[in-house]
Scaffold this active site. Structure first.
Site, PDB file in Angstrom:
ATOM      1  CB  SER A  23      -0.703   0.012   1.266  1.00 42.08           C
ATOM      2  OG  SER A  23      -1.632  -1.132   1.222  1.00 42.08           O
ATOM      3  CB  SER A  60      -1.976  -1.990  -3.582  1.00 43.23           C
ATOM      4  OG  SER A  60      -1.200  -1.111  -3.334  1.00 43.23           O
ATOM      5  CG  ASP A 104      -2.250   1.955  -4.139  1.00 48.44           C
ATOM      6  OD1 ASP A 104      -1.041   2.022  -3.428  1.00 48.44           O
ATOM      7  OD2 ASP A 104      -2.263   1.016  -4.949  1.00 48.44           O
TER       8      ASP A 104
END
Length: 370
Positions: free
Chosen positions: A249, A287, A289
């Site tokens: 991340s 992830s 983000d």
């Protein structure tokens, strides 16, 4: 004596002199065309403060907290315009829906590890309640990345008191990068990640505004630095072996003193993901983000108390004048991510796991060849 040594380590890692590596720009790597602010940091945006709490204890605890304050006053009483953009939502960003609904932030922004989000919320809320006796509801904004490879994350090592301590320690000026605060136990592109920051200053002909970015890097992909495929050249990239993964991340905090409301702050936040992509990040399935963007422009602050029926007014930038801000966001985000890698140092942590720092000398040789 052993406990004292750990305490000394924590204190040292919280100072601006923690790491000796030069930043990429100091080594001649120039990202983009816009000039930086004087510190090349998010704190170049007037009023913004940053605090770190770094927790390194025993063999297994490698974690921390980073707090970002949009201004030094009472945020709950003087909220700032804000927006949040989700590049990939595999994460735990507390407070996101209220920011999206109302378009403002009313607490310090807290970054920490995945299983310490609850402590981050409690710390930010308690800090706000202490300063606002009549508050009945507080929307804490807390982001995270998973530092469980190097840190005993299941131990939930961060306390609300440590979060409050981090907020109160926040200051303007130089921002420490690398293995510090929320970046203490992170991994990026297979090397040691951490905290990174950068800024851009627009020329007066374009408004003279400042854009600042701070990142917590803990993601994967094929590392590129200023267009050079460093990860590929070094044989460190995802799916080189079919069993390899590239999850992780990246938390991105974006500040500007430009008078921009939440709609255009979201447009700026979207460009931060472009900056991440320029470094080779791929926003993988696992992830998280996120980009948290805010404006410090005093004329756009939102008071907690106002007369019922009163109309709001303020001056803000036209859509046609946003392009230079977009470019500044992209460049600052790219540089902040690479700065985090150059500053981070090799770390051994939970269960003996070891993550090497980016081999800067090798990288610089590759840059010269290209």
């Amino acid at each position: 004596m052993k406990h004292l040594n750990y305490l000394i380590t924590i204190l040292l890692l919280s100072t601006s002199a923690a790491f000796s590596q030069e930043r990429p720009r100091e080594k001649g790597i120039i990202f983009g065309v816009l000039p930086t602010g004087s510190l090349n940091a998010i704190t170049d945006v007037p009023g913004v403060k940053v605090g770190h709490f770094t927790k390194i204890e025993g063999d297994n605890i490698r974690t921390g907290v980073t707090a970002i304050l949009p201004h030094g006053g009472n945020l709950f009483q003087q909220k700032v315009p804000a927006a949040i953009y989700v590049g990939n939502g595999f994460g735990k960003l507390a407070g996101v829906t209220q920011v999206q609904e109302l378009g403002n932030i009313e607490t310090p922004i807290i970054l920490t590890n995945t299983l310490s989000v609850a402590a981050g919320i409690e710390g930010a809320v308690r800090y706000s309640l202490e300063r606002n006796e009549n508050a009945q509801s507080v929307n804490a904004v807390v982001g995270e990345t998973n530092d469980g490879y190097l840190n005993d994350i299941r131990g939930m090592q961060i306390s609300p008191e440590e979060v409050i301590q981090t907020i109160k320690s926040a200051e303007s000026g130089k921002v420490t990068e690398g293995n510090v605060g929320a970046g203490t136990g992170t991994v990026c592109f297979g090397w040691k990640g951490g905290i990174g920051t950068a800024s851009r200053k627009l020329p007066e002909s374009l408004g003279g505004y400042t854009i600042g970015v701070l990142v917590q890097t803990n993601f994967g992909g094929n590392l590129q630095i200023d267009g050079v495929a460093v990860g590929e050249e070094m044989g460190r990239y995802p799916f080189r072996d079919a069993m390899e993964k590239s999850d992780g991340s990246c938390m991105i905090v974006l500040a500007t003193d430009a008078p921009v409301l939440e709609r255009n702050l979201e447009r700026m936040a979207k460009r931060a993901i472009m900056g991440l992509a320029k470094t080779g990040g791929i926003a993988s399935n696992g992830s998280g983000d996120y980009v948290i963007a805010f404006s410090t422009a005093e004329g756009l602050r939102i008071p907690y108390s106002a007369k019922s029926g009163a109309l709001e007014s303020g001056e803000f930038i036209r859509n046609d004048d946003m392009t230079s801000l977009f470019l500044g966001v992209i460049e600052a985000t790219e540089e902040a991510i690479v700065n985090s890698l150059f500053a981070a140092e090799t770390m051994t942590g939970n269960q003996g796991h070891k993550v090497e720092q980016l081999p800067v000398d090798v990288v610089m040789n590759l840059m010269k060849k290209n």
